[in-house]
Structure formats: structure tokens, C-alpha cells
Design a protein around this motif. Structure first.
Motif, PDB file in Angstrom:
ATOM      1  N   ILE A  41      -2.151  11.784  -6.143  1.00  0.00           N
ATOM      2  CA  ILE A  41      -2.105  10.064  -6.294  1.00  0.00           C
ATOM      3  C   ILE A  41      -2.977   9.559  -7.158  1.00  0.00           C
ATOM      4  CG2 ILE A  41      -2.832   8.148  -4.884  1.00  0.00           C
ATOM      5  CD1 ILE A  41      -2.295   9.674  -2.469  1.00  0.00           C
ATOM      6  N   ARG A  42      -2.488   8.877  -8.059  1.00  0.00           N
ATOM      7  CA  ARG A  42      -3.201   8.232  -9.371  1.00  0.00           C
ATOM      8  C   ARG A  42      -3.387   6.730  -9.139  1.00  0.00           C
ATOM      9  NH1 ARG A  42      -3.833  11.039 -14.963  1.00  0.00           N
ATOM     10  NH2 ARG A  42      -3.518  13.425 -14.295  1.00  0.00           N
ATOM     11  N   TYR A  43      -4.728   6.015  -9.371  1.00  0.00           N
ATOM     12  CA  TYR A  43      -4.727   4.783  -9.127  1.00  0.00           C
ATOM     13  C   TYR A  43      -5.168   4.053 -10.420  1.00  0.00           C
ATOM     14  CZ  TYR A  43      -5.660   6.086  -4.374  1.00  0.00           C
ATOM     15  OH  TYR A  43      -5.426   6.523  -3.082  1.00  0.00           O
ATOM     16  N   TYR A  44      -4.586   2.975 -10.836  1.00  0.00           N
ATOM     17  CA  TYR A  44      -4.723   2.362 -11.935  1.00  0.00           C
ATOM     18  C   TYR A  44      -4.886   0.803 -11.721  1.00  0.00           C
ATOM     19  CZ  TYR A  44      -3.015   6.693 -14.256  1.00  0.00           C
ATOM     20  OH  TYR A  44      -2.699   7.781 -14.613  1.00  0.00           O
ATOM     21  N   ALA A  55       0.907  -1.122  -0.120  1.00  0.00           N
ATOM     22  CA  ALA A  55       0.149  -0.027   0.108  1.00  0.00           C
ATOM     23  C   ALA A  55       0.917   1.085  -0.138  1.00  0.00           C
ATOM     24  CB  ALA A  55      -0.987   0.016   1.178  1.00  0.00           C
ATOM     25  N   ILE A  56       0.189   2.344  -0.438  1.00  0.00           N
ATOM     26  CA  ILE A  56       0.878   3.632  -0.504  1.00  0.00           C
ATOM     27  C   ILE A  56       0.923   4.179   0.957  1.00  0.00           C
ATOM     28  CG2 ILE A  56       0.821   6.116  -1.318  1.00  0.00           C
ATOM     29  CD1 ILE A  56      -0.682   4.911  -3.690  1.00  0.00           C
ATOM     30  N   THR A  57       2.189   4.436   1.514  1.00  0.00           N
ATOM     31  CA  THR A  57       2.336   4.903   2.637  1.00  0.00           C
ATOM     32  C   THR A  57       2.798   6.273   3.055  1.00  0.00           C
ATOM     33  OG1 THR A  57       4.714   4.209   2.940  1.00  0.00           O
ATOM     34  CG2 THR A  57       3.127   2.510   3.372  1.00  0.00           C
ATOM     35  N   GLU A  58       2.839   6.699   4.133  1.00  0.00           N
ATOM     36  CA  GLU A  58       3.026   8.187   4.279  1.00  0.00           C
ATOM     37  C   GLU A  58       4.487   8.662   3.937  1.00  0.00           C
ATOM     38  OE1 GLU A  58       2.484  11.490   8.025  1.00  0.00           O
ATOM     39  OE2 GLU A  58       2.193   9.298   8.212  1.00  0.00           O
ATOM     40  N   SER A  59       5.460   7.732   4.090  1.00  0.00           N
ATOM     41  CA  SER A  59       6.889   7.891   3.590  1.00  0.00           C
ATOM     42  C   SER A  59       6.842   7.740   2.233  1.00  0.00           C
ATOM     43  CB  SER A  59       7.465   6.722   4.119  1.00  0.00           C
ATOM     44  OG  SER A  59       7.139   5.593   3.477  1.00  0.00           O
ATOM     45  N   PRO A  82      -3.231   7.672   6.703  1.00  0.00           N
ATOM     46  CA  PRO A  82      -2.201   8.607   7.198  1.00  0.00           C
ATOM     47  C   PRO A  82      -1.995   9.260   5.895  1.00  0.00           C
ATOM     48  CG  PRO A  82      -1.695   6.998   8.390  1.00  0.00           C
ATOM     49  CD  PRO A  82      -2.996   6.380   7.579  1.00  0.00           C
ATOM     50  N   ALA A  83      -1.544   8.569   4.860  1.00  0.00           N
ATOM     51  CA  ALA A  83      -0.965   8.938   3.398  1.00  0.00           C
ATOM     52  C   ALA A  83      -2.008   9.622   2.701  1.00  0.00           C
ATOM     53  CB  ALA A  83      -0.565   7.490   2.580  1.00  0.00           C
ATOM     54  N   ARG A  84      -3.181   9.418   2.834  1.00  0.00           N
ATOM     55  CA  ARG A  84      -4.265  10.139   1.894  1.00  0.00           C
ATOM     56  C   ARG A  84      -4.215  11.609   2.825  1.00  0.00           C
ATOM     57  NH1 ARG A  84      -7.508   5.524   2.268  1.00  0.00           N
ATOM     58  NH2 ARG A  84      -8.486   6.212   4.207  1.00  0.00           N
ATOM     59  N   ALA A  85      -4.162  11.846   4.140  1.00  0.00           N
ATOM     60  CA  ALA A  85      -4.360  13.107   4.871  1.00  0.00           C
ATOM     61  C   ALA A  85      -2.896  13.934   4.509  1.00  0.00           C
ATOM     62  CB  ALA A  85      -4.422  12.838   6.309  1.00  0.00           C
ATOM     63  N   ALA A  86      -1.740  13.139   4.545  1.00  0.00           N
ATOM     64  CA  ALA A  86      -0.543  13.738   4.094  1.00  0.00           C
ATOM     65  C   ALA A  86      -0.464  14.222   2.672  1.00  0.00           C
ATOM     66  CB  ALA A  86       0.797  12.841   4.293  1.00  0.00           C
ATOM     67  N   GLY A 105       8.745  16.510  -6.113  1.00  0.00           N
ATOM     68  CA  GLY A 105       7.542  17.151  -6.964  1.00  0.00           C
ATOM     69  C   GLY A 105       7.042  15.974  -7.793  1.00  0.00           C
ATOM     70  N   ALA A 106       7.013  14.942  -7.312  1.00  0.00           N
ATOM     71  CA  ALA A 106       6.372  13.599  -8.253  1.00  0.00           C
ATOM     72  C   ALA A 106       4.965  13.298  -7.879  1.00  0.00           C
ATOM     73  CB  ALA A 106       7.484  12.560  -8.233  1.00  0.00           C
ATOM     74  N   PRO A 107       4.308  12.548  -8.611  1.00  0.00           N
ATOM     75  CA  PRO A 107       2.888  12.141  -8.415  1.00  0.00           C
ATOM     76  C   PRO A 107       3.027  10.604  -7.952  1.00  0.00           C
ATOM     77  CG  PRO A 107       3.255  12.241 -10.982  1.00  0.00           C
ATOM     78  CD  PRO A 107       4.504  12.830 -10.382  1.00  0.00           C
ATOM     79  N   VAL A 108       2.464  10.117  -6.988  1.00  0.00           N
ATOM     80  CA  VAL A 108       2.281   8.663  -7.034  1.00  0.00           C
ATOM     81  C   VAL A 108       1.232   7.986  -7.576  1.00  0.00           C
ATOM     82  CG1 VAL A 108       2.132   6.972  -4.967  1.00  0.00           C
ATOM     83  CG2 VAL A 108       2.979   9.448  -4.515  1.00  0.00           C
ATOM     84  N   ILE A 109       1.955   6.899  -8.097  1.00  0.00           N
ATOM     85  CA  ILE A 109       0.956   6.095  -9.010  1.00  0.00           C
ATOM     86  C   ILE A 109       0.773   4.804  -8.123  1.00  0.00           C
ATOM     87  CG2 ILE A 109       0.867   4.772 -11.139  1.00  0.00           C
ATOM     88  CD1 ILE A 109       2.596   6.890 -12.400  1.00  0.00           C
ATOM     89  N   GLY A 110      -0.732   4.323  -8.141  1.00  0.00           N
ATOM     90  CA  GLY A 110      -0.731   3.079  -7.406  1.00  0.00           C
ATOM     91  C   GLY A 110      -1.267   1.974  -8.414  1.00  0.00           C
ATOM     92  N   PHE A 111      -0.847   1.039  -8.473  1.00  0.00           N
ATOM     93  CA  PHE A 111      -1.347  -0.235  -9.506  1.00  0.00           C
ATOM     94  C   PHE A 111      -2.080  -1.070  -8.421  1.00  0.00           C
ATOM     95  CE2 PHE A 111      -0.958  -3.866 -12.140  1.00  0.00           C
ATOM     96  CZ  PHE A 111      -1.848  -3.476 -13.231  1.00  0.00           C
TER      97      PHE A 111
END
Length: 855
Positions: free
Chosen positions: A730-733, A692-696, A718-722, A705-711
Motif C-alpha cells: 500500500i502506497r500513500y500519496y 478509504a482503502i477497504t479489505e475488498s 481490517p485492510a491493513r491487517a489483510a 498482484g497489484a499494489p494499492v495506491i491511496g491518494f
């Protein structure tokens, strides 16, 4: 003048006084010194006589200071007398104190001398006593020796006299039937005991036993006595001979030297020291069984200033080992893996195992549907977008009762490496080709992977039920890639099947069974398990999970194993049906729980004996991979480093961070993103991980300055709040196609727009004027097109570009105009440029920016 008769004259009273003082030195030495004491001279004026009359009759008024009365003079004389008496008392007291101190010093010296004499006398007496005891001991030993000699002589004489002595011995009472003995009494006379011994006689045997008992008791008493005290040394003790202080010191010095290794020299133990490529100094000393300080000293003597915690190379350590007299056994760090390859299977231990079949082919040619029809299950519905995203491993039982293990690999081009892993662990490759589509690019890649792995191939011509199906075209196209099917006189089996209707499935399974019989696939189930990781993922509830295909041996619950850079203990085994099992034999795919980390897809799993071995192997592999990555990332020369830095400055980067559900998907996405870009723009993968995508991850993305891609994964709370707070996208695919297309579009935005120029006119300078406040103004004739105020201009002189810029003014007569058409005259002035001449040509053009996209 009777008053003057009692007066004393001034002067030193008695002169200097002399005396002797005794000085004391060390070791009882003394010395007498003559000293003189001088008194202090005190001058006192004589008191004046009392005034009985006046003037000359009243004494001597001229002998005292003027202005002092008789009463004052008398008071002063009394004070002087008191001072003299006090000074005399003080002097007497000092003399008395000095005399007392001298007497005390003399008394102490006498006491010390007396003690020294007593000690010398006591030492002389002790030495005399020791000498006397030694002399007595020597005399006793000589007497005992003489007595033994005489007894032996008597025994020999008695034996020669035989019968007569025997009769006489029998006539004596029982208690007297002993050999006559000789003794030495106080007068030194020798007696032979006849009949019953006299009251003062002692037998030699009893004397020897008593003497031995006394000596042992004396030794025990000496050991129990402990340390020698000063009182015992001075008094000589009560139990006879005592050790002197010097003897005790010598004994303690011998014990200290023995403890430090300088005592009894033991025989040198020569050891075989295993020496790796590098070793810590303390570990080297431990393997040689030498003191660390000695090893460090030897290294310093060889010019190496090191401590016990520093690492030295094997060559240096070999010199030290040879200096200490040991033998060197060179070993490598890779020797820790030798425990894995110690088992050799015997022919009688091998049994037949199920074949491992990999299904390969182009995307959407029906691989998963074909396997689905064989398993009688719906696997396609579980995959996003209708395509396979992961490697699946399934075991199928045929109608004949045989087992076949199928590996379903994705057919998309991004999963090339995953297909390669599937070919590495497989026995047979089933190449699925759609009858209506024939051979496609990914089909060719699958053929190459199968050939590289050296495994036989079976061609499954799918979608035979379609109207436009042409299986003969498929067979013909395969000839281009050296795949000749049996129908065309080749050795490759081909089967026409339909995953939709189930046509030809039995023939396909029969072909697989025949091929496996030809291969004679065997394995030893009664050994430590070995297998390959087909897929690995990080499960939230179960931790790291690896899908393992057991290739040899039997994997059981509780086994300790090492896989790649990770190790663990089998906590649970789950088969392809989701059921929990206790063991998995050869060719059986299972999910393994109990790893300490997520391994890489394609890593080899080996069962070892102990956790220590597994941990050591995993640490060695981790360090080896770390060194390889460091070596690959380092530039070999300074020129290469500078060239790389310069190239990086010219290339724009789009940083991205990718998190996927399984390791294979993360690798496939990374490989696909590496191909996105050109010489101007590229995608830089900051991090690729599983889970899963974490706060780190959000923190890393914000810093770059990068986007986070979740596959197929989501961000935790906590990651969503941060991400909301820091503005990280955050982009989900769930389909790789969409992910790659969006990254391409984003990277295209970094491309600089293409600039195109359109020439709109020419003007010729007829005459140059100077206008106050403006500068040089060129009187021009527009010869072609149109001249616009907002357009760019170039000044041409003899068809050579002299200046490029913009217009400061464009006038028609005295008015500022936006444009001037062909055939009209106008005035032009350049921005920040005045070097214009008659006959120059002005080129007018406009620029157009066109947005570019990545291919």
C-alpha cells in the motif's frame, strides 16, 4: 347271501340338477339364466364281509387289497362314511347360502324398481302440478286483464255522465264515495258494487297490491332458499313449485360461463397502450387490461413460445395489441426524463443572479493565491504541495455589495477534464498568466476550453510586483492564440494584478462586474432547482457528498433530486463557509448531503416531484451507461478480437488499484496513468474509486498482484491487517507528481533490457582436424582483436552467417586457455555444431544489457 342284498351298486346318484339364476344389470335390468349343477363322482370300494370262518367261508377276501385286516378295513369304511356325511352337509349349506344371497339380490332389485316407480310418479305429479299452476296463473292473468279493460270502460262512462253522477256520489257516505268496481266471484258472475261493498267483494287496487306483495315475497323466499336439496326435489317441497335438478344445473352452467366471459357480451373497451422499446408480457397484458393467458396464447399462435415473465420487442407487441383491437402509442425509455424539462421560464419571473467566474491558468501562476487575496483567506496552505488538487467553489461579496461565485480549478495538465467541467458551468473565465513566465502549455489549454464553452474571458496578468515581470510580453504572446486584449485594440479585458500585494484586485472585480452586466445574467429562483456537480466525494461520517453549483431555481432542504446515475433527498445544505443553510439560490455553491451514491463530477442535478420519478430516471441512466460500457468493450468482429488478444500478449502490464478522496482526483490520476507506457509496457488500472482503502480492495489487489495506491486516503484496520497477511503493498500519496513518477519507475522495471553487441575479434580457419572424444576442431589464426572463451561466436561463410552460438573449447597447443590474441594460432570447437570448413571466418563478439526507462 343276505349280507350282499343290502349293498349298493356304484354310479351317479340322481344325475345333473338344473335351476335358474337371476342376473342384475344397470338401470334396473334383469335376466334369468338356466344353470346345471353336476355332482362329483366318488368311487369307494365295497366293504368285505366279516370272517365267520376261514378260507372260502369267510366272505370275499379277494375283494380287498392284500395285507389289510378286517379292523383296518372297518376303520377305513367308517372314515369314508364320515367324509360322505360332511360333504353332504357342506353341499346343503352351500345351497342354503346361495338361496339366501339370491333372495337378497331379488329384494334389492324390487326395492330399486319400487323407488324408480315412486320417483317417476312423483315427477309426473310435480309436472302435473306445475302445469296446473301455470294454467291457473294464465287464467288469473286473463281475468285480471279483462277486469282492467272493464274498469277502464267504466271510468270512461263515468266521466261522460259528469254532473248527475257527481250529485249521486255526494249523496253517498264518505266511505262509499268510490268508483264502483267489478269483480269475478267463484261462479264467474260480474257484479257492480252499489253503496257499501258486500262482505265478499275486494277492490282491484288492493288485489293488485296484495298480489305484487305475494310475488315479491315468493321471489325473496326463493332467493333465500339457497341450493335445491335432493329431498326437496323428490318430495316437491312444501312451498309450492320448486326448481328441478336440470334447471339448477342449467343455472350453474350459465353462471360459470358468465364468470369465464362467455356470458353477456360487454362492449369492447379500446385503450391507448403505451409501448416502450421492450416490454414484459405480463406488463403488456396489464396495459391492455387483458388476461395474461390470452396474450401468451396469441404470442404462441404467432410462433413465439414465451412465458409471462419474458420480454418481447416493440414490433411484436404492436402486432399483439392490434390483434386485441387496441391502439398503439409508441414511447421511448428516454421519455422518463421528460419530467425534468417541462418548466419554461417566463421573462417576468427572471431576476438577476451573481456571475459564476472560473479561474484558469498554468500551474503555479498564482490562481489560488489570487482568489485567496480576494477572499482574504488562506486556501493555499490547505492544499498538499502548494498546488490545488480539487475544484473549489467560493462566493465573494465585493465592496460594492455584489456577489461573485468563483470556481478555482487546478492548473496541472492532469486536470484537463476538471477544467473542462469548470468552463461548462461558468459565465466568465479569468485567465491568470504570470508576468514573469508568459504563456505556457496549460494556459493554451485553458484558452481552448474557454473558447469551446463560448464564454467571455478576462486576462489577469499576475505577479506584476516581481522585478522580472513583463506584462507586455504576455499580451503579445496571447496574440498567437487569437486573444487580443483591449490595450492592443481588442475586446478582451486585461488587468495587471498582484496576489501578493493586492494590487489591481479592485480593478479585476470591477471588470467582472462590468462583464456580468453586459451578459445580463438572469435566472428564475421560484422553480425546481437545476445545478451542476463541481466535485463529489465519499465522506466517512456523512456519506456521499456533492459540491453543487445551483444554476437555476432554488434548492431547498427536503427536495428530491436526481443527479447522473444517482438520486436522493436533500438532507442538509452547507455553504462555502461551512455553515448549514436551508436553501440555495442561483449561482450559489453548496455541499449537498443525502445521496444514495457518489455521482460523477460534471453531472447535472435536477429536482423532481416524487421519489418514484427520481428512482426511475436514475435506473434508466444507469442501464444506459452500462450498455454503453458493454458496447465499447466488445469487439465488433472476430478479427478485431484476435488482433486485440495478440497485441495484449506482446504488451506487459503493470496493474494498479487507486483510491482517492474525491471523484475529480480519481479521474485525474486515471488519465495520468493512461499516458504512462509505450508499445511494450502499459499501466492497467484495475479499479479507481472514492473513499478509504477497504479489505475488498486488498483482496482484488492480491488476486491481480497489484499494489494499492491511496491518494489523500488511508486504509482501515481490517485492510491493513489483510495487506500485511497477504503481502500487498500500500502506497500513500498527497501530490500527483510523486504518484505518477513512482508508477513510471515501476513500469520501467517491466521493460526488457536493451542488448548491445561489441565485436572483439575475427579468426580464420586454416585446417579442420577430427579429435576423438571432441569431434571436429578448427585450427584457426586470430586475424583481428582477441578470441575469448566466454564470448559469443558466429560462423561466416562467404560473408553469410551460417551459425551463431558459443565455443565448446579454445586451446592453445594442448592447453585450454581463456583467450587468444591477434596473430596467434589456436584450436576452436563449436557447441553442438561441427559443419566447419577450411577458409571459414569466425566472428567473436560480446553482449551488453542496458536498462531502459520510460520517458
Amino acid at each position: 347271501m343276505s349280507e350282499n342284498d343290502g349293498k349298493k351298486t356304484l354310479g351317479l346318484k340322481g344325475g345333473a340338477r338344473s335351476g335358474q339364476v337371476k342376473q342384475s344389470f344397470s338401470h334396473g335390468r334383469t335376466k334369468s339364466v338356466v344353470v346345471e349343477t353336476k355332482r362329483k363322482r366318488v368311487v369307494v370300494p365295497k366293504p368285505a364281509a366279516a370272517n365267520t370262518g376261514g378260507g372260502a367261508k369267510g366272505g370275499s377276501p379277494g375283494r380287498r387289497p392284500a395285507g389289510i385286516s378286517d379292523a383296518e378295513m372297518e376303520r377305513r369304511m367308517k372314515a369314508l362314511a364320515v367324509a360322505r356325511s360332511r360333504e353332504a352337509e357342506d353341499a346343503a349349506q352351500r345351497e342354503a347360502d346361495e338361496k339366501t344371497r339370491e333372495e337378497e339380490r331379488q329384494r334389492r332389485r324390487d326395492d330399486i324398481e319400487a323407488k324408480e316407480r315412486e320417483e317417476r310418479e312423483r315427477e309426473d305429479a310435480r309436472r302435473a302440478k306445475i302445469e296446473a299452476e301455470e294454467a291457473a296463473k294464465r287464467e288469473a292473468e286473463e281475468a285480471a286483464k279483462r277486469e282492467r279493460d272493464e274498469r277502464e270502460a267504466r271510468v270512461a262512462t263515468t266521466a261522460s255522465n259528469g254532473a248527475a253522477k257527481a250529485d249521486e256520489k255526494d249523496a253517498r257516505p264518505v266511505e262509499d264515495r268510490r268508483a264502483p268496481v267489478a269483480r269475478t266471484d267463484a261462479e264467474g258472475e260480474s257484479h257492480r258494487g252499489v253503496g257499501k261493498p258486500a262482505g265478499g267483494t275486494r277492490r282491484p287496487e288492493r288485489d293488485d297490491r296484495q298480489r305484487d306483495t305475494r310475488n315479491a315475497k315468493a321471489r325473496d323466499d326463493g332467493r333465500r332458499a339457497g341450493k335445491l336439496t335432493l329431498n326437496q326435489a323428490l318430495t316437491g317441497g312444501e312451498g309450492g313449485r320448486q326448481r328441478s335438478l336440470a334447471a339448477m344445473k342449467r343455472k350453474q352452467e350459465r353462471a360459470r360461463q358468465k364468470a369465464m366471459g362467455a356470458g353477456d357480451l360487454r362492449e369492447k373497451v379500446v385503450r391507448d397502450v403505451q409501448l416502450p422499446e421492450t416490454i414484459v408480457v405480463s406488463e403488456l397484458a396489464n396495459r391492455m387490461a387483458e388476461r395474461v393467458a390470452d396474450v401468451v396464447k396469441a404470442l404462441m399462435q404467432n410462433g413465439m413460445m414465451v412465458t409471462q415473465n419474458q420480454t418481447i420487442d416493440a414490433d411484436t407487441a404492436e402486432l399483439i395489441i392490434e390483434d386485441f383491437g387496441h391502439h398503439v402509442v409508441r414511447v421511448s425509455d428516454a421519455d422518463v426524463e421528460q419530467v425534468i424539462y417541462t418548466v419554461e421560464d417566463k421573462d417576468e419571473d427572471l431576476v438577476t443572479r451573481p456571475p459564476v467566474v472560473t479561474v484558469m491558468g498554468h500551474v503555479d501562476h498564482g490562481k489560488t493565491s489570487l482568489l485567496d487575496a480576494i477572499r482574504h483567506a488562506k486556501v493555499v496552505s490547505g492544499e498538499a504541495g502548494g498546488i490545488t488538487q480539487h475544484i473549489g467553489a467560493y462566493q465573494v461579496r465585493t465592496d460594492r455589495g455584489g456577489l461573485i461565485t468563483f470556481l478555482d480549478t487546478p492548473g496541472h495538465a492532469a486536470f484537463t477534464s476538471m477544467r473542462a467541467r469548470g468552463a461548462q458551468v461558468t459565465d466568465i473565465v479569468v485567465l491568470v498568466v504570470a508576468a514573469d513566465d508568459a504563456v505556457m502549455p496549460q494556459t493554451v489549454e485553458a484558452i481552448n476550453h474557454a473558447k469551446a464553452a463560448g464564454v467571455p474571458m478576462i486576462v489577469a496578468i499576475n505577479k506584476i510586483d516581481k522585478h522580472e515581470a513583463n506584462p507586455q510580453k504576455v499580451r503579445t504572446d496571447l496574440l498567437q492564440y487569437s486573444v487580443v486584449v483591449e490595450e492592443m485594440s481588442g475586446d478582451v479585458q486585461d488587468v495587471e494584478v498582484s496576489a501578493k500585494t493586492g494590487l489591481g484586485l479592485d480593478d479585476l472585480l470591477e471588470s467582472i462586474a462590468v462583464q456580468s452586466e453586459v451578459l445580463e445574467l438572469k435566472a428564475n429562483p421560484n422553480r425546481a432547482a437545476m445545478g451542476a456537480v463541481i466535485e463529489a466525494q465519499l465522506d466517512v461520517g456523512r456519506g456521499p457528498v456533492a459540491t453543487v453549483l445551483v444554476q437555476n431555481g432554488t434548492l431547498r432542504q427536503g427536495d428530491i433530486f436526481v443527479v447522473g446515475e444517482q438520486w436522493g433527498k436533500v438532507r442538509a445544505l452547507i455553504n462555502d463557509q461551512g455553515d448549514r443553510v436551508t436553501e440555495a439560490g442561483p449561482s450559489v455553491p453548496v455541499e449537498v448531503l443525502g445521496l444514495n451514491g457518489t455521482p460523477e463530477a460534471g453531472d447535472v442535478l435536477n429536482v423532481v416531484d416524487t421519489e418514484a420519478q427520481a428512482r426511475e430516471i436514475a435506473e434508466y441512466r444507469h442501464q444506459l451507461a452500462k450498455d454503453k460500457r458493454a458496447a465499447a468493450g466488445a469487439a465488433t468482429t472476430l478479427d478485431q478480437l484476435l488482433a486485440k488478444a495478440k497485441a495484449d500478449q506482446d504488451v506487459k502490464e503493470l496493474p494498479v488499484l487507486v483510491k482517492a478522496d474525491v471523484q475529480g482526483s480519481a479521474e485525474a490520476i486515471a488519465q495520468a496513468l493512461e499516458k504512462v507506457g509505450n508499445d511494450e509496457v502499459r499501466v492497467r488500472l484495475l479499479h479507481s474509486g472514492v473513499g478509504a482503502i477497504t479489505e475488498s480492495d486488498i483482496t482484488l489487489a492480491e488476486a491481480s498482484g497489484a499494489p494499492v495506491i491511496g491518494f489523500n486516503v488511508r486504509a482501515n484496520a481490517p485492510a491493513r491487517a489483510a495487506a500485511n497477511q497477504k503481502g500487498v503493498e500500500i502506497r500513500y500519496y498527497s501530490v500527483i507528481y510523486d504518484l505518477v513518477d513512482d508508477v513510471k519507475a515501476a513500469a520501467s522495471g517491466l521493460l526488457s533490457a536493451e542488448v548491445r553487441e561489441h565485436f572483439i575479434g575475427y579468426a580464420e580457419i586454416k585446417q579442420v582436424f577430427r579429435v576423438s572424444g571432441v569431434g571436429k576442431v578448427a585450427g584457426c589464426l586470430v586475424t583481428e582483436g582477441v578470441a575469448r572463451r566466454s564470448a559469443g561466436v558466429r560462423l561466416l561463410r562467404d560473408n553469410v552467417v551460417i551459425h551463431e552460438g558459443t565455443l565448446k573449447t579454445l586451446k592453445r597447443f594442448k592447453d585450454e586457455v581463456p583467450e587468444v590474441h591477434s596473430g596467434q594460432e589456436c584450436g576452436m570447437a563449436f557447441e553442438n555444431y561441427e559443419d566447419v570448413r577450411d577458409g571459414d571466418v569466425i566472428e567473436i563478439f560480446e553482449r551488453e544489457e542496458i536498462e531502459r526507462k520510460l520517458a
